[in-house]
Scaffold this motif. Structure first.
Motif, PDB file in Angstrom:
ATOM      1  N   GLY A   1       2.447 -47.733 -28.468  1.00  0.00           N
ATOM      2  CA  GLY A   1       1.583 -48.725 -27.838  1.00  0.00           C
ATOM      3  C   GLY A   1       0.320 -48.174 -27.222  1.00  0.00           C
ATOM      4  N   LEU A   2       0.182 -46.836 -27.158  1.00  0.00           N
ATOM      5  CA  LEU A   2      -1.016 -46.255 -26.548  1.00  0.00           C
ATOM      6  C   LEU A   2      -2.264 -46.512 -27.385  1.00  0.00           C
ATOM      7  CD1 LEU A   2       0.254 -42.833 -25.130  1.00  0.00           C
ATOM      8  CD2 LEU A   2      -0.504 -44.821 -23.834  1.00  0.00           C
ATOM      9  N   GLY A   3      -2.075 -46.770 -28.673  1.00  0.00           N
ATOM     10  CA  GLY A   3      -3.227 -47.053 -29.524  1.00  0.00           C
ATOM     11  C   GLY A   3      -4.004 -48.269 -29.065  1.00  0.00           C
ATOM     12  N   LYS A   4      -3.316 -49.204 -28.391  1.00  0.00           N
ATOM     13  CA  LYS A   4      -3.988 -50.399 -27.891  1.00  0.00           C
ATOM     14  C   LYS A   4      -4.993 -50.053 -26.795  1.00  0.00           C
ATOM     15  CE  LYS A   4       0.016 -53.371 -28.837  1.00  0.00           C
ATOM     16  NZ  LYS A   4       1.046 -54.251 -28.223  1.00  0.00           N
ATOM     17  N   GLY A   5      -4.733 -48.956 -26.083  1.00  0.00           N
ATOM     18  CA  GLY A   5      -5.630 -48.567 -25.005  1.00  0.00           C
ATOM     19  C   GLY A   5      -6.670 -47.542 -25.407  1.00  0.00           C
ATOM     20  N   ALA A   6      -6.589 -47.044 -26.634  1.00  0.00           N
ATOM     21  CA  ALA A   6      -7.535 -46.026 -27.091  1.00  0.00           C
ATOM     22  C   ALA A   6      -8.958 -46.567 -27.103  1.00  0.00           C
ATOM     23  CB  ALA A   6      -7.144 -45.532 -28.486  1.00  0.00           C
ATOM     24  N   PHE A   7      -9.870 -45.836 -26.492  1.00  0.00           N
ATOM     25  CA  PHE A   7     -11.291 -46.202 -26.435  1.00  0.00           C
ATOM     26  C   PHE A   7     -11.496 -47.593 -25.827  1.00  0.00           C
ATOM     27  CE2 PHE A   7     -10.702 -43.318 -30.080  1.00  0.00           C
ATOM     28  CZ  PHE A   7     -11.495 -42.250 -29.657  1.00  0.00           C
TER      29      PHE A   7
ATOM     30  N   ARG B   1      -4.718 -34.249 -20.534  1.00  0.00           N
ATOM     31  CA  ARG B   1      -3.681 -35.221 -20.863  1.00  0.00           C
ATOM     32  C   ARG B   1      -3.360 -35.262 -22.364  1.00  0.00           C
ATOM     33  NH1 ARG B   1      -7.234 -40.344 -18.855  1.00  0.00           N
ATOM     34  NH2 ARG B   1      -7.418 -38.884 -17.137  1.00  0.00           N
ATOM     35  N   GLU B   2      -2.105 -35.041 -22.671  1.00  0.00           N
ATOM     36  CA  GLU B   2      -1.669 -35.099 -24.064  1.00  0.00           C
ATOM     37  C   GLU B   2      -1.680 -36.535 -24.576  1.00  0.00           C
ATOM     38  OE1 GLU B   2       1.896 -33.201 -26.866  1.00  0.00           O
ATOM     39  OE2 GLU B   2       2.120 -33.262 -24.686  1.00  0.00           O
ATOM     40  N   HIS B   3      -1.739 -37.485 -23.650  1.00  0.00           N
ATOM     41  CA  HIS B   3      -1.785 -38.894 -24.045  1.00  0.00           C
ATOM     42  C   HIS B   3      -2.981 -39.189 -24.958  1.00  0.00           C
ATOM     43  CE1 HIS B   3       0.779 -38.833 -20.524  1.00  0.00           C
ATOM     44  NE2 HIS B   3       1.174 -40.064 -20.757  1.00  0.00           N
ATOM     45  N   ALA B   4      -4.039 -38.386 -24.854  1.00  0.00           N
ATOM     46  CA  ALA B   4      -5.205 -38.610 -25.720  1.00  0.00           C
ATOM     47  C   ALA B   4      -4.821 -38.435 -27.184  1.00  0.00           C
ATOM     48  CB  ALA B   4      -6.331 -37.650 -25.338  1.00  0.00           C
ATOM     49  N   ALA B   5      -4.069 -37.381 -27.469  1.00  0.00           N
ATOM     50  CA  ALA B   5      -3.600 -37.173 -28.842  1.00  0.00           C
ATOM     51  C   ALA B   5      -2.583 -38.248 -29.225  1.00  0.00           C
ATOM     52  CB  ALA B   5      -2.990 -35.780 -28.982  1.00  0.00           C
ATOM     53  N   TRP B   6      -1.725 -38.628 -28.278  1.00  0.00           N
ATOM     54  CA  TRP B   6      -0.742 -39.670 -28.560  1.00  0.00           C
ATOM     55  C   TRP B   6      -1.429 -40.987 -28.931  1.00  0.00           C
ATOM     56  CZ3 TRP B   6       3.132 -39.159 -23.840  1.00  0.00           C
ATOM     57  CH2 TRP B   6       3.753 -37.915 -23.904  1.00  0.00           C
ATOM     58  N   ALA B   7      -2.482 -41.322 -28.168  1.00  0.00           N
ATOM     59  CA  ALA B   7      -3.189 -42.589 -28.416  1.00  0.00           C
ATOM     60  C   ALA B   7      -3.850 -42.588 -29.789  1.00  0.00           C
ATOM     61  CB  ALA B   7      -4.224 -42.823 -27.326  1.00  0.00           C
ATOM     62  N   LEU B   8      -4.477 -41.470 -30.150  1.00  0.00           N
ATOM     63  CA  LEU B   8      -5.105 -41.385 -31.469  1.00  0.00           C
ATOM     64  C   LEU B   8      -4.062 -41.535 -32.570  1.00  0.00           C
ATOM     65  CD1 LEU B   8      -7.640 -38.454 -30.932  1.00  0.00           C
ATOM     66  CD2 LEU B   8      -8.174 -40.877 -31.200  1.00  0.00           C
ATOM     67  N   GLY B   9      -2.940 -40.845 -32.408  1.00  0.00           N
ATOM     68  CA  GLY B   9      -1.887 -40.942 -33.410  1.00  0.00           C
ATOM     69  C   GLY B   9      -1.331 -42.347 -33.515  1.00  0.00           C
ATOM     70  N   ASP B  10      -1.196 -43.033 -32.375  1.00  0.00           N
ATOM     71  CA  ASP B  10      -0.646 -44.375 -32.387  1.00  0.00           C
ATOM     72  C   ASP B  10      -1.596 -45.374 -33.032  1.00  0.00           C
ATOM     73  OD1 ASP B  10       1.680 -46.006 -31.471  1.00  0.00           O
ATOM     74  OD2 ASP B  10       0.125 -47.082 -30.358  1.00  0.00           O
ATOM     75  N   MET B  11      -2.909 -45.089 -32.984  1.00  0.00           N
ATOM     76  CA  MET B  11      -3.855 -45.990 -33.650  1.00  0.00           C
ATOM     77  C   MET B  11      -4.046 -45.631 -35.121  1.00  0.00           C
ATOM     78  SD  MET B  11      -7.576 -44.857 -32.051  1.00  0.00           S
ATOM     79  CE  MET B  11      -8.553 -45.895 -33.154  1.00  0.00           C
ATOM     80  N   GLY B  12      -3.321 -44.599 -35.581  1.00  0.00           N
ATOM     81  CA  GLY B  12      -3.320 -44.259 -36.997  1.00  0.00           C
ATOM     82  C   GLY B  12      -4.216 -43.112 -37.405  1.00  0.00           C
ATOM     83  N   VAL B  13      -4.856 -42.446 -36.433  1.00  0.00           N
ATOM     84  CA  VAL B  13      -5.739 -41.324 -36.764  1.00  0.00           C
ATOM     85  C   VAL B  13      -4.904 -40.083 -37.065  1.00  0.00           C
ATOM     86  CG1 VAL B  13      -7.500 -39.753 -35.863  1.00  0.00           C
ATOM     87  CG2 VAL B  13      -7.671 -42.217 -35.421  1.00  0.00           C
ATOM     88  N   GLN B  14      -5.147 -39.488 -38.222  1.00  0.00           N
ATOM     89  CA  GLN B  14      -4.431 -38.286 -38.642  1.00  0.00           C
ATOM     90  C   GLN B  14      -5.324 -37.053 -38.685  1.00  0.00           C
ATOM     91  OE1 GLN B  14      -2.142 -39.046 -42.308  1.00  0.00           O
ATOM     92  NE2 GLN B  14      -2.407 -41.229 -41.898  1.00  0.00           N
TER      93      GLN B  14
END
Length: 210
Positions: free
Chosen positions: A37-43, A77-90
């Motif tokens: 769900g972190l992808g929803k908060g990305a950017f 914060r590792e959450h930055a990588a988590w958010a990118l991954g959750d929004m589909g960025v590889q």
């Protein structure tokens, strides 16, 4: 962690410089204990702006993000990588990164590719034309349908971790046999270290008694 040898698809033609981790994922999203769900908060802050690239349906679900220099600066914060991954960025393509961010990216299966600014400018131009870009970890090149072939370098250990899908736990488990053999040898040669032979043959005297 999933192994990754190639990332192909459309790319977000972002290109902004000095994007810190608070922009990637704002602090109020850090209360969660899960990556989902972190992808929803990305950017989030950038998505409030009309016409932003992250909400453009032409780029929705793109596995590649093209960014500017010093991407991922700021907090660790590792959450930055988590958010990118959750929004589909590889994969992220940029001229430079924060060291901590690039390390967190690799640990979470995201490929941080370093390219010169001229190459980034070219890839943004290509991405805006709606064509796919290919990131090849085996040959360490970024290619486009327009015959662009852009080489990049990567730390061999990080590259191996990505291609084999290994995080710290995976690396340790891969050496399970060697670890077990070492522990067995220690148990034979120095049982007091391994926990064997505890108090055997040891006489404890109470110096306080006469």
């Amino acid at each position: 962690m999933q192994a990754v040898t190639r990332v192909e698809g459309r790319a977000y033609p972002f290109g902004a410089k000095n994007i810190d981790t608070d922009i990637i994922i704002p602090a109020h999203w850090l209360k969660t204990v899960t990556r989902e769900g972190l992808g929803k908060g990305a950017f989030e802050a950038l998505r409030r702006e009309p016409g932003n690239v992250f909400d453009d349906p032409d780029y929705a679900g793109s596995p590649i993000l093209i960014a500017g220099e010093n991407f991922g600066c700021g907090s660790s914060r590792e959450h930055a990588a988590w958010a990118l991954g959750d929004m589909g960025v590889q994969a992220v393509l940029a001229p430079s990164y924060s060291d901590i961010f690039s390390g967190n990216a690799v640990k979470n299966g995201i490929v941080p590719v370093v390219l010169p600014q001229a190459a980034i400018d070219r890839l943004i131009e290509v991405a805006r034309q709606g064509v796919e870009i290919s990131v090849d970890l085996e040959n360490m090149t970024v290619t486009t349908p327009f015959q662009d072939r852009l080489p990049f370098d990567m730390d061999p250990f990080r590259r191996q971790c990505l291609m084999e899908g290994l995080d710290e736990i995976g690396i340790t488990l891969a050496k399970d046999t060697a670890i077990s053999n070492f522990e067995a040898a220690v148990g034979q040669s120095r049982p007091w270290i391994a926990g064997g032979g505890r108090n055997e043959g040891v006489v404890v005297e109470d110096a306080g008694r006469t």
